[in-house]
Motif scaffolding. Structure first.
Motif, PDB file in Angstrom:
ATOM      1  N   ALA A 164       0.824  -1.210   0.000  1.00  0.00           N
ATOM      2  CA  ALA A 164       0.000   0.000   0.000  1.00  0.00           C
ATOM      3  C   ALA A 164       0.855   1.255   0.000  1.00  0.00           C
ATOM      4  N   VAL A 165       1.926   1.269   0.795  1.00  0.00           N
ATOM      5  CA  VAL A 165       2.740   2.481   0.907  1.00  0.00           C
ATOM      6  C   VAL A 165       3.612   2.685  -0.325  1.00  0.00           C
ATOM      7  N   VAL A 166       3.699   1.683  -1.181  1.00  0.00           N
ATOM      8  CA  VAL A 166       4.408   1.826  -2.456  1.00  0.00           C
ATOM      9  C   VAL A 166       3.430   2.135  -3.585  1.00  0.00           C
ATOM     10  N   THR A 167       2.348   1.374  -3.650  1.00  0.00           N
ATOM     11  CA  THR A 167       1.424   1.489  -4.781  1.00  0.00           C
ATOM     12  C   THR A 167       0.601   2.772  -4.757  1.00  0.00           C
ATOM     13  N   ILE A 168       0.077   3.137  -3.597  1.00  0.00           N
ATOM     14  CA  ILE A 168      -0.784   4.331  -3.526  1.00  0.00           C
ATOM     15  C   ILE A 168      -0.031   5.607  -3.896  1.00  0.00           C
ATOM     16  N   LEU A 217       0.513   5.617  -7.618  1.00  0.00           N
ATOM     17  CA  LEU A 217      -0.715   5.980  -8.326  1.00  0.00           C
ATOM     18  C   LEU A 217      -0.927   7.490  -8.313  1.00  0.00           C
ATOM     19  N   MET A 218      -0.668   8.122  -7.179  1.00  0.00           N
ATOM     20  CA  MET A 218      -0.907   9.556  -7.048  1.00  0.00           C
ATOM     21  C   MET A 218       0.122  10.388  -7.820  1.00  0.00           C
ATOM     22  N   ILE A 219       1.353   9.908  -7.868  1.00  0.00           N
ATOM     23  CA  ILE A 219       2.434  10.686  -8.496  1.00  0.00           C
ATOM     24  C   ILE A 219       2.552  10.405  -9.991  1.00  0.00           C
ATOM     25  N   PHE A 220       2.519   9.116 -10.357  1.00  0.00           N
ATOM     26  CA  PHE A 220       2.803   8.735 -11.738  1.00  0.00           C
ATOM     27  C   PHE A 220       1.571   8.325 -12.543  1.00  0.00           C
ATOM     28  N   GLY A 221       0.435   8.145 -11.861  1.00  0.00           N
ATOM     29  CA  GLY A 221      -0.782   7.818 -12.579  1.00  0.00           C
ATOM     30  C   GLY A 221      -1.079   6.335 -12.648  1.00  0.00           C
ATOM     31  N   PRO A 222      -2.269   5.967 -13.144  1.00  0.00           N
ATOM     32  CA  PRO A 222      -2.720   4.572 -13.135  1.00  0.00           C
ATOM     33  C   PRO A 222      -1.916   3.635 -14.026  1.00  0.00           C
ATOM     34  N   SER A 223      -1.354   4.129 -15.116  1.00  0.00           N
ATOM     35  CA  SER A 223      -0.622   3.236 -16.019  1.00  0.00           C
ATOM     36  C   SER A 223       0.644   2.695 -15.353  1.00  0.00           C
ATOM     37  N   VAL A 224       1.358   3.568 -14.643  1.00  0.00           N
ATOM     38  CA  VAL A 224       2.566   3.124 -13.938  1.00  0.00           C
ATOM     39  C   VAL A 224       2.196   2.272 -12.726  1.00  0.00           C
ATOM     40  N   ALA A 225       1.187   2.711 -11.999  1.00  0.00           N
ATOM     41  CA  ALA A 225       0.764   1.958 -10.817  1.00  0.00           C
ATOM     42  C   ALA A 225       0.275   0.563 -11.185  1.00  0.00           C
ATOM     43  N   ALA A 226      -0.364   0.435 -12.354  1.00  0.00           N
ATOM     44  CA  ALA A 226      -0.858  -0.878 -12.784  1.00  0.00           C
ATOM     45  C   ALA A 226       0.272  -1.829 -13.132  1.00  0.00           C
ATOM     46  N   ALA A 227       1.464  -1.300 -13.341  1.00  0.00           N
ATOM     47  CA  ALA A 227       2.633  -2.147 -13.575  1.00  0.00           C
ATOM     48  C   ALA A 227       3.355  -2.452 -12.271  1.00  0.00           C
ATOM     49  N   VAL A 228       3.434  -1.440 -11.397  1.00  0.00           N
ATOM     50  CA  VAL A 228       4.133  -1.610 -10.132  1.00  0.00           C
ATOM     51  C   VAL A 228       3.368  -2.547  -9.197  1.00  0.00           C
ATOM     52  N   ALA A 229       2.040  -2.398  -9.145  1.00  0.00           N
ATOM     53  CA  ALA A 229       1.227  -3.161  -8.190  1.00  0.00           C
ATOM     54  C   ALA A 229       1.368  -4.673  -8.348  1.00  0.00           C
ATOM     55  N   PRO A 230       1.183  -5.236  -9.551  1.00  0.00           N
ATOM     56  CA  PRO A 230       1.321  -6.696  -9.657  1.00  0.00           C
ATOM     57  C   PRO A 230       2.750  -7.175  -9.449  1.00  0.00           C
TER      58      PRO A 230
END
Length: 207
Positions: A168-172, A175-188
């Motif tokens: 959570a402390v990495v993904t959220i 998502l806020m800084i780089f947007g959903p496209s980057v977060a969707a790669a980092v999260a999985p």
């Protein structure tokens, strides 16, 4: 001429060792760890295919299936933490696990509601229930820190929960800084490196 029959000697290679009654299994947390790893992979796959914000009913159902399986894996992890006194044996440590279990149970309720399409985040009650998802993940992060500090788990298992539970402390922030496209790669990727690996460590624990 005398005929006699002599029984064939017993074959030692056919002897099967039977565990003594009450013997402790060599891997008592094998199923717990397997469920955690499978759940992490399932949620990672759902994010990779659907993204972090499903836009259709079918996508929401599939996403909730993957994330719900992951949540069940985290419940299994909490049970292992309880049984091994991973946070310590005191009342505060036990209370922390119970509180996190409550948060996670409510988060599972939110996942089920999303999956069957009955939740409405414009309504305060549903929005509050949905908030238990990030609350539960943040709770796991603090639990991971406590496991490392307590030192009751040794080797990689001592510090890997803190890595896994930093999801959570990495993904959220990502998502806020780089947007959903980057977060969707980092999260999985974080799920696979963190929780899926942690599941393997838990499955291999002997006590």
């Amino acid at each position: 001429m005398t005929l006699s029959q002599t029984p064939a000697p017993a074959r030692s290679d056919l002897v099967v060792d039977v565990p003594a009654p009450g013997a402790v299994a060599a891997r008592p947390f094998l199923k717990h760890g397997a469920l955690l790893s499978v759940g992490a992979v399932a949620w990672a796959a759902a994010i990779a295919v659907i993204g972090l914000d499903p836009q259709t009913a079918a996508g929401e159902a599939a996403y909730s299936l993957g994330s719900g399986l992951f949540q069940l894996g985290v419940l299994a992890l909490l049970r292992v933490l309880w049984r091994t006194n991973a946070l310590g044996s005191g009342k505060v440590a036990k209370a922390a696990i119970l509180i996190e279990t409550g948060l996670l149970t409510l988060a599972i309720g939110s996942t089920i509601a999303d999956g069957v399409g009955v939740s409405d985040l414009t309504q305060p009650g549903w929005a509050l229930l949905d908030a238990f998802w990030p609350f539960s993940m943040l709770g796991m992060f603090f639990i991971g820190i406590r496991i490392a500090v307590a030192g009751r788990w040794t080797g990689a298992a001592r510090f890997w929960p803190m890595i896994a539970e930093s999801w959570a402390v990495v993904t959220i922030p990502t998502l806020m800084i780089f947007g959903p496209s980057v977060a969707a790669a980092v999260a999985p990727l974080h799920l696979l490196i963190g929780y899926a690996t942690l599941g393997i460590l838990v499955a291999r624990k002997s006590a």
